[in-house]
Design a protein around this motif. Sequence first.
Motif, mmCIF file in Angstrom:
data_model
loop_
_atom_site.group_PDB
_atom_site.id
_atom_site.type_symbol
_atom_site.label_atom_id
_atom_site.label_comp_id
_atom_site.label_asym_id
_atom_site.label_seq_id
_atom_site.Cartn_x
_atom_site.Cartn_y
_atom_site.Cartn_z
ATOM 1 N N GLU A 1 53.992 -8.431 31.111
ATOM 2 C CA GLU A 1 52.499 -8.429 30.995
ATOM 3 C C GLU A 1 52.323 -8.227 29.449
ATOM 4 O OE1 GLU A 1 48.916 -6.012 32.584
ATOM 5 O OE2 GLU A 1 50.819 -5.397 33.256
ATOM 6 N N LEU A 2 53.050 -7.776 28.476
ATOM 7 C CA LEU A 2 53.171 -7.778 27.160
ATOM 8 C C LEU A 2 53.294 -9.293 26.549
ATOM 9 C CD1 LEU A 2 52.568 -6.337 24.444
ATOM 10 C CD2 LEU A 2 55.094 -6.332 24.441
ATOM 11 N N ALA A 3 54.159 -9.871 27.187
ATOM 12 C CA ALA A 3 54.505 -11.261 26.582
ATOM 13 C C ALA A 3 53.338 -12.155 27.028
ATOM 14 C CB ALA A 3 55.716 -11.721 27.456
ATOM 15 N N ARG B 1 55.232 -0.631 15.636
ATOM 16 C CA ARG B 1 55.465 0.126 16.854
ATOM 17 C C ARG B 1 54.592 -0.586 18.112
ATOM 18 N NH1 ARG B 1 59.104 4.839 16.682
ATOM 19 N NH2 ARG B 1 59.400 4.054 18.675
ATOM 20 N N LEU B 2 55.263 -0.660 19.013
ATOM 21 C CA LEU B 2 54.704 -1.049 20.316
ATOM 22 C C LEU B 2 54.726 -0.230 21.618
ATOM 23 C CD1 LEU B 2 55.987 -4.808 20.328
ATOM 24 C CD2 LEU B 2 53.538 -3.979 20.329
ATOM 25 N N PRO C 1 57.238 1.867 29.519
ATOM 26 C CA PRO C 1 58.104 0.787 29.873
ATOM 27 C C PRO C 1 58.498 -0.192 28.770
ATOM 28 C CG PRO C 1 55.865 0.415 30.654
ATOM 29 C CD PRO C 1 55.814 1.781 30.145
ATOM 30 N N LEU C 2 57.775 -0.005 27.572
ATOM 31 C CA LEU C 2 58.173 -0.829 26.766
ATOM 32 C C LEU C 2 59.017 -0.066 25.547
ATOM 33 C CD1 LEU C 2 54.736 -2.395 25.753
ATOM 34 C CD2 LEU C 2 56.352 -3.251 27.120
ATOM 35 N N HIS C 3 59.192 0.968 25.612
ATOM 36 C CA HIS C 3 60.507 1.713 24.647
ATOM 37 C C HIS C 3 61.524 1.062 24.648
ATOM 38 C CE1 HIS C 3 62.204 5.347 22.806
ATOM 39 N NE2 HIS C 3 61.278 5.220 21.963
ATOM 40 N N PRO C 4 62.279 1.030 25.706
ATOM 41 C CA PRO C 4 63.713 0.677 25.694
ATOM 42 C C PRO C 4 64.021 -0.910 25.033
ATOM 43 C CG PRO C 4 63.126 1.213 28.035
ATOM 44 C CD PRO C 4 61.791 1.477 27.274
ATOM 45 N N VAL C 5 62.840 -1.509 25.072
ATOM 46 C CA VAL C 5 62.951 -2.728 24.328
ATOM 47 C C VAL C 5 62.161 -3.170 23.161
ATOM 48 C CG1 VAL C 5 63.768 -4.142 26.711
ATOM 49 C CG2 VAL C 5 61.245 -3.954 26.164
ATOM 50 N N VAL D 1 63.803 -4.952 20.171
ATOM 51 C CA VAL D 1 64.091 -6.262 20.677
ATOM 52 C C VAL D 1 62.586 -7.138 20.401
ATOM 53 C CG1 VAL D 1 64.646 -8.081 22.124
ATOM 54 C CG2 VAL D 1 65.882 -5.982 21.995
ATOM 55 N N LEU D 2 61.627 -6.458 20.980
ATOM 56 C CA LEU D 2 60.392 -7.097 21.066
ATOM 57 C C LEU D 2 59.690 -7.266 19.551
ATOM 58 C CD1 LEU D 2 58.571 -5.403 23.936
ATOM 59 C CD2 LEU D 2 59.307 -7.963 23.782
ATOM 60 N N LEU D 3 59.986 -6.351 18.565
ATOM 61 C CA LEU D 3 59.421 -6.336 17.363
ATOM 62 C C LEU D 3 60.287 -7.441 16.477
ATOM 63 C CD1 LEU D 3 58.700 -2.816 16.436
ATOM 64 C CD2 LEU D 3 57.042 -4.368 17.104
ATOM 65 N N ALA D 4 61.616 -7.450 16.638
ATOM 66 C CA ALA D 4 62.307 -8.371 15.995
ATOM 67 C C ALA D 4 62.205 -9.954 16.590
ATOM 68 C CB ALA D 4 63.920 -8.025 16.357
ATOM 69 N N ASP D 5 61.879 -9.993 17.757
ATOM 70 C CA ASP D 5 61.314 -11.419 18.161
ATOM 71 C C ASP D 5 60.083 -11.732 17.416
ATOM 72 O OD1 ASP D 5 61.405 -13.635 20.108
ATOM 73 O OD2 ASP D 5 59.742 -13.014 20.537
#
Length: 246
Positions: A231-233, A199-200, A156-160, A163-167
Amino acid sequence: MRPSPAEIVRTLVAGRLTGLVHLACWPGLHQVRHVTDPDGRVLLLVPVVSDLAAALRAAGDDRPLAVVLDVLDLPPAAGAPSLGRALVSGWVRQLDGDEARAAALDFAAVEPTGDLLDVGTRFRLFRFEVAEARWDRAGVLRRVDPEAYAEAEPDPLHPVEAVLLADLADHHADRMAGYLRQRLGLAAGPAEEAPRVERLDRYGMVVSFGRPGARQRARLPFGRPLAGHDELARLLYSLLYPRTSN
């Protein structure tokens, strides 16, 4: 903990990455818009006026047509490791009527494109069940059991992920570097040697550390699979801001 080969293949072919289709006994590769439905079946959205549509018509008039979908991972940042390449194959057929309408809803759940409104006129939907799945990484080709593929879920994290890594890099770099140094048992050092997340996924993160030109990688698990971005956040906030997350 890490994704299984079946989960990686499901993630790669889910529909967020560019796919290429090869038709059996037909030369050339065709770029295609695709997704997978909840059962892992591949849906192809094909313009009526296209080389792929012409090839499907010419090759599949009087017999079942075998196809291979080839999807290459696109790392979220320069230098990040690739998940590799997924190749899934099966016997494709065109969908019509109620089947096409149901498949359009499945397609829209992944990629809500307006072109789905023109299925039956300007576009056609094709579908195949995955009869064979393979995962190619670093030159090693592994076969994935089709039942394991069908039962796996895309990450579920692959599409974003990008964006998550940039943040993390833009807003939490210092705190993340401090947390990673503690987790990896590293002493403080120059900024260019600071550990960073490359990578996440739902199971953990891949981290690089060390001198430029000689950086190493380690995988740090989360302890349990995560359900998604929210949940990751919450987890990352509790790790990076422990005094304010209680």
